[in-house]
Scaffold this active site. Structure first.
Site, PDB file in Angstrom:
ATOM      1  N   HIS B  62       0.866  -1.182   0.000  1.00  0.00           N
ATOM      2  CA  HIS B  62       0.000   0.000   0.000  1.00  0.00           C
ATOM      3  C   HIS B  62       0.898   1.226   0.000  1.00  0.00           C
ATOM      4  O   HIS B  62       1.660   1.434   0.943  1.00  0.00           O
ATOM      5  CB  HIS B  62      -0.916   0.001   1.226  1.00  0.00           C
ATOM      6  CG  HIS B  62      -1.842  -1.174   1.255  1.00  0.00           C
ATOM      7  ND1 HIS B  62      -3.125  -1.138   0.747  1.00  0.00           N
ATOM      8  CD2 HIS B  62      -1.651  -2.444   1.684  1.00  0.00           C
ATOM      9  CE1 HIS B  62      -3.687  -2.332   0.886  1.00  0.00           C
ATOM     10  NE2 HIS B  62      -2.809  -3.148   1.452  1.00  0.00           N
ATOM     11  N   ARG B  64      -0.374   4.344  -0.558  1.00  0.00           N
ATOM     12  CA  ARG B  64      -1.198   5.411   0.057  1.00  0.00           C
ATOM     13  C   ARG B  64      -1.431   6.641  -0.812  1.00  0.00           C
ATOM     14  O   ARG B  64      -2.241   7.481  -0.452  1.00  0.00           O
ATOM     15  CB  ARG B  64      -0.624   5.867   1.403  1.00  0.00           C
ATOM     16  CG  ARG B  64      -0.418   4.759   2.411  1.00  0.00           C
ATOM     17  CD  ARG B  64      -1.708   4.089   2.788  1.00  0.00           C
ATOM     18  NE  ARG B  64      -1.536   3.183   3.933  1.00  0.00           N
ATOM     19  CZ  ARG B  64      -2.317   2.144   4.168  1.00  0.00           C
ATOM     20  NH1 ARG B  64      -3.325   1.869   3.350  1.00  0.00           N
ATOM     21  NH2 ARG B  64      -2.123   1.377   5.209  1.00  0.00           N
ATOM     22  N   ASN B  94      -6.622   0.766  -2.755  1.00  0.00           N
ATOM     23  CA  ASN B  94      -7.485   1.409  -1.749  1.00  0.00           C
ATOM     24  C   ASN B  94      -6.942   2.781  -1.345  1.00  0.00           C
ATOM     25  O   ASN B  94      -6.760   3.082  -0.177  1.00  0.00           O
ATOM     26  CB  ASN B  94      -7.669   0.512  -0.526  1.00  0.00           C
ATOM     27  CG  ASN B  94      -6.371   0.258   0.218  1.00  0.00           C
ATOM     28  OD1 ASN B  94      -5.300   0.367  -0.359  1.00  0.00           O
ATOM     29  ND2 ASN B  94      -6.475  -0.051   1.492  1.00  0.00           N
ATOM     30  N   HIS B 231      -2.644 -12.729   1.402  1.00  0.00           N
ATOM     31  CA  HIS B 231      -2.287 -12.950   2.815  1.00  0.00           C
ATOM     32  C   HIS B 231      -3.059 -14.074   3.514  1.00  0.00           C
ATOM     33  O   HIS B 231      -3.824 -13.844   4.442  1.00  0.00           O
ATOM     34  CB  HIS B 231      -2.408 -11.667   3.634  1.00  0.00           C
ATOM     35  CG  HIS B 231      -3.604 -10.803   3.335  1.00  0.00           C
ATOM     36  ND1 HIS B 231      -4.884 -11.279   3.372  1.00  0.00           N
ATOM     37  CD2 HIS B 231      -3.696  -9.493   2.985  1.00  0.00           C
ATOM     38  CE1 HIS B 231      -5.717 -10.291   3.071  1.00  0.00           C
ATOM     39  NE2 HIS B 231      -5.033  -9.206   2.822  1.00  0.00           N
ATOM     40  N   ASP B 304       2.248  -7.017   2.184  1.00  0.00           N
ATOM     41  CA  ASP B 304       1.060  -6.268   2.619  1.00  0.00           C
ATOM     42  C   ASP B 304       1.495  -5.018   3.410  1.00  0.00           C
ATOM     43  O   ASP B 304       0.869  -4.634   4.402  1.00  0.00           O
ATOM     44  CB  ASP B 304       0.105  -7.129   3.450  1.00  0.00           C
ATOM     45  CG  ASP B 304      -1.271  -6.466   3.616  1.00  0.00           C
ATOM     46  OD1 ASP B 304      -1.530  -5.429   2.969  1.00  0.00           O
ATOM     47  OD2 ASP B 304      -2.081  -6.990   4.405  1.00  0.00           O
ATOM     48  N   PHE B 322      -5.543  -1.106  11.208  1.00  0.00           N
ATOM     49  CA  PHE B 322      -4.873  -2.373  10.928  1.00  0.00           C
ATOM     50  C   PHE B 322      -3.680  -2.130  10.005  1.00  0.00           C
ATOM     51  O   PHE B 322      -3.768  -1.314   9.095  1.00  0.00           O
ATOM     52  CB  PHE B 322      -5.837  -3.338  10.234  1.00  0.00           C
ATOM     53  CG  PHE B 322      -6.970  -3.808  11.101  1.00  0.00           C
ATOM     54  CD1 PHE B 322      -6.831  -4.936  11.896  1.00  0.00           C
ATOM     55  CD2 PHE B 322      -8.189  -3.133  11.116  1.00  0.00           C
ATOM     56  CE1 PHE B 322      -7.886  -5.385  12.688  1.00  0.00           C
ATOM     57  CE2 PHE B 322      -9.244  -3.572  11.906  1.00  0.00           C
ATOM     58  CZ  PHE B 322      -9.091  -4.704  12.690  1.00  0.00           C
ATOM     59  N   GLY B 323      -2.586  -2.838  10.210  1.00  0.00           N
ATOM     60  CA  GLY B 323      -1.514  -2.802   9.214  1.00  0.00           C
ATOM     61  C   GLY B 323      -0.122  -2.708   9.803  1.00  0.00           C
ATOM     62  O   GLY B 323       0.077  -2.182  10.895  1.00  0.00           O
TER      63      GLY B 323
END
Lengths: 313, 428
Positions: B62, B64, B94, B231, B304, B322-323
């Site tokens: 990600h 961002r 996303n 994942h 991820d 989360f992350g």
């Protein structure tokens, strides 16, 4: 023995010796409460802040009175949980309270672990007054004080915790404390409210009240959160009361001198029937008195280090 | 610039070998691979003791951007990738706005060009990642999307997923599925099991993942689409995927370094850097992930990488996002916990981190042979040092591995012949 911890976050980390020390210290505290002038100067000049992110009447006033009886200055901060996400972060609130030179911060929070974070962030001592469904150490200590006072000890005692175990911090702290002191602990409730692998904590789980309450010395009845029904965790209040509400019939299978505890506030006629609540086995109001004594003991041990002579000033 | 990589151990995932060879790089290409190449007149980089891998590809991260540039940008994220030993990344859609239109894909490609690093965007499967209507998949692919996914927004409606699969297969791209039945996961914040019971935190059962893995495998069978399960975290998922592969379903799967290296016991600290979806699972699940990697059920290791702001993570466990920021720790974590412990050989590592991810996404092949594009990851197995989040290039410092002492750090990353990162040169 001196109490060496900075914080009291849960009964998981306390030893049997530390628990005994707290309970022993609560006894003279209870005596102070029975005096006409309920004030000793032991903690004069110390500041105690209650930081409550969840509504609470009894626990907060219990802590505040405990601090005041010992001569400390208290201040209370109540933050609506609903505003947590928009309002000041816990991290920033911690910085603020640190800047105000608080000696002790007593925190209640809907999130498990919030007191543990706070304790890492501030030099002040932190007492957990309930974090989510994790721990409520002072509730368990007052329950244990009450049990010890009535039953003389814990070894071999059969204690049933009845109700919503999954969402209960009272249950978890009681399990830690009682098993450490040698009691035999059972949890009794519907399958939807008993969390997975609970037996790895050294307890036995029962769905059937008759088996679970058989021959027990103590029943600790948990408050049922009515909104759990809406989440489908039990079909109706009526059925919950029928299967798990403590009434005279269910009380019959326990020992004749069974002690009935409830952390309050009670949903009258739901998790406990009015006649049991007001009957001879229940010690719910004494629990409240003992709560103040136990909290005095903790504040005293944390701040005065447990030197007995300081009490007599 | 022409230069020679001298005396490294070259790992070849195709011929299944690892031997000491020299590599000549001219321009963007590998022009010679042999023992004892003549190095006269060339710049020579001595890599004795190091492993030379075909360039690693992180197929799930990600970045961002656009929208959440305080968490990460394409520039900082790709620099983190380079430092972490990756020669290409695929970034999830996303973003804000989500990558459900060709304009966002084009923007990502342009920002990647400015950062001079190959970024392969993953387009959204549905409009606004809302799970209701298929996105303009054809247009997304034309703009450069290499796969489609609604990532963290699990597509709950089976009919919608069926149509996305049917439509998507026309473009020969994988549908990447984040498998989570959001009714079963609810407001859960960690694995459901002994530790959620202990901590009083709401659990996410294994079933929340497995129900969707099973459904997606069945729909892949129905539609003939190429399914990639993101994942994988549970023993049950591994078993379902293994069985589906036996039946000939077109499915591939990835696992993250954090699921390989941590279990839900880590949540006991209430460190919000352990909060991740899917959650860190039990020891038994972790064993099944190892087995799945070994027997080929799990094809790839992907980070991820999910960077978050420090203040977002410095909060109550329930509230934190989360992350895990994973690009800069993936390689040494996997080396220390899987290669050093003989769970994976270096050749298998090349398959899981280079060959397979490139193959699944249809990227240029990751090979070290004459004529191939010079995409290379160099790992020094003897380099042992602690993880220090303070030194992360990524804006996301959210790592539960801070302070872990690991071996096998990437020491050089070469992208199309250009040395993008070298530990000696410290050019980042």
């Amino acid at each position: 023995m001196k109490f060496k911890r900075k914080d009291v976050l849960g009964l998981e980390e306390l030893t049997a010796e530390e628990i005994t020390l707290i309970l022993d210290t609560a006894e003279p505290m209870k005596e102070i409460m029975s005096r006409d002038i309920k004030k000793v100067p032991t903690l004069r000049g110390r500041s105690v802040i209650t930081l409550f992110y969840e509504p609470s009447t009894r626990t907060r006033s219990s802590f505040e009175l405990a601090a005041k009886y010992l001569g400390a200055d208290t201040s209370s901060i109540a933050i609506a949980t609903s505003s947590v996400q928009k309002g000041e972060s816990l991290r920033d609130t911690a910085r603020t309270l640190e800047a105000m030179a608080a000696d002790v911060i007593i925190i209640r929070h809907s999130a498990a672990g919030a007191p543990h974070l706070l304790a890492r962030w501030v030099k002040a001592r932190v007492i957990n007054a309930g974090d989510g469904a994790h721990e409520h150490p002072t509730q368990a200590l007052l329950d244990m004080f009450t049990i010890r006072e009535k039953k003389g000890g814990f070894k071999g005692l059969k204690v049933a915790i009845l109700g919503d175990i999954t969402h209960s911090r009272v249950a978890r702290s009681n399990i830690w404390g009682l098993t450490k002191m040698g009691a035999e602990v059972r949890v009794v409730g519907p399958a939807t409210l008993i969390p997975p692998e609970i037996e790895r904590l050294g307890v036995k789980a029962y769905y059937d009240w008759e088996e679970g309450l058989k021959d027990v010395d103590v029943i600790n009845v948990l408050r049922i959160q009515l909104e759990r029904q809406k989440k489908g965790l039990f079909p109706s209040i009526r059925e919950y009361t029928k299967l798990y509400g403590l009434d005279q019939q269910k009380l019959q299978v326990a020992k004749p001198d069974v002690l009935v505890l409830h952390p309050g506030p009670v949903n009258r006629g739901i998790e406990i029937s009015p006649d049991v609540q007001d009957g001879p086995h229940a010690v719910i109001n004494e629990q409240v008195t003992n709560g103040v004594a136990v909290r005095m003991a903790l504040l005293y041990l944390l701040m005065a280090g447990g030197e007995k002579d300081e009490l007599s000033a | 610039m022409n230069y020679l990589l001298k005396e490294g151990i070259v790992v070849d995932p195709v011929s299944n070998s690892a031997k000491k060879l020299d590599i000549l790089i001219e321009g963007s290409k590998i022009t010679a691979v042999a023992e004892n190449l003549d190095c006269r007149g060339l710049e020579v980089l001595h890599l004795k003791g190091c492993y030379i891998f075909p360039g690693f590809v992180d197929m799930h991260c990600h970045l961002r951007e656009p929208g959440e540039e305080l968490k990460e940008t394409i520039l900082t994220g790709t620099r983190a990738a380079v430092k972490g030993g990756f020669t290409a990344v695929a970034c999830m859609g996303n973003t804000k706005p989500p990558a459900d239109s060709s304009s966002v894909i084009t923007l990502i490609k342009e920002k990647a060009r400015q950062a001079s690093f190959p970024v392969y965007p993953v387009g959204c499967a549905t409009k606004e990642m809302a799970g209701n209507e298929p996105a303009e998949i054809g247009d997304l692919v034309e703009a450069g999307a290499v796969a489609i996914s609604d990532d963290g927004n699990s597509i709950m409606n089976g009919e919608v997923l069926r149509r996305v699969m049917e439509y998507g297969k026309m473009f020969d791209i994988p549908i990447i599925s984040h498998c989570e039945d959001t009714n079963l996961s609810g407001n859960g914040v960690m694995n459901e099991g002994f530790y959620s019971t202990l901590l009083g935190l709401q659990g996410i059962p294994n079933a929340a993942e497995e129900v969707h893995v099973a459904r997606d495998l069945i729909l892949a069978g129905l539609t003939g689409a190429r399914l990639h399960i993101a994942h994988v975290s549970t023993a049950g998922s591994v078993a379902l995927i293994r069985e589906a592969k036996k039946r000939g379903i077109r499915v591939t799967a990835e696992v993250t370094p954090h699921h390989l290296c941590l279990t839900d016991e880590a949540v006991k600290s209430f460190d919000t850097n352990t909060k991740v979806k899917p959650p860190l699972r039990s020891k038994e699940d972790q064993e099944a992930l190892y087995e799945g990697l070994r027997d080929g059920t799990i094809d790839a290791i992907a980070t991820d990488h999910a960077p978050h702001r420090r203040d977002e993570k410095e909060t109550e466990y329930n509230v934190a996002p989360f992350g895990i920021s994973g690009l800069e720790t993936a390689v040494p974590l996997v080396w220390e916990h899987l290669v050093e412990s003989k769970l994976l050989s270096p050749v298998e590592l090349a398959q899981k981190m280079a060959w397979n991810p490139a193959r699944i996404l249809g990227l240029p092949e990751r090979l070290i042979e004459v004529g191939a594009e010079a995409n290379i990851t160099v790992i020094d197995p003897s380099l042992q040092q602690p993880v220090n989040v303070g030194e992360f290039v990524s804006l996301g410092k959210n790592s539960p591995f801070d302070g872990w002492v690991l071996r096998g750090w990437p020491v050089m990353t070469i992208v199309s012949g250009e040395i993008k990162y070298s530990r000696q040169l410290q050019n980042i």
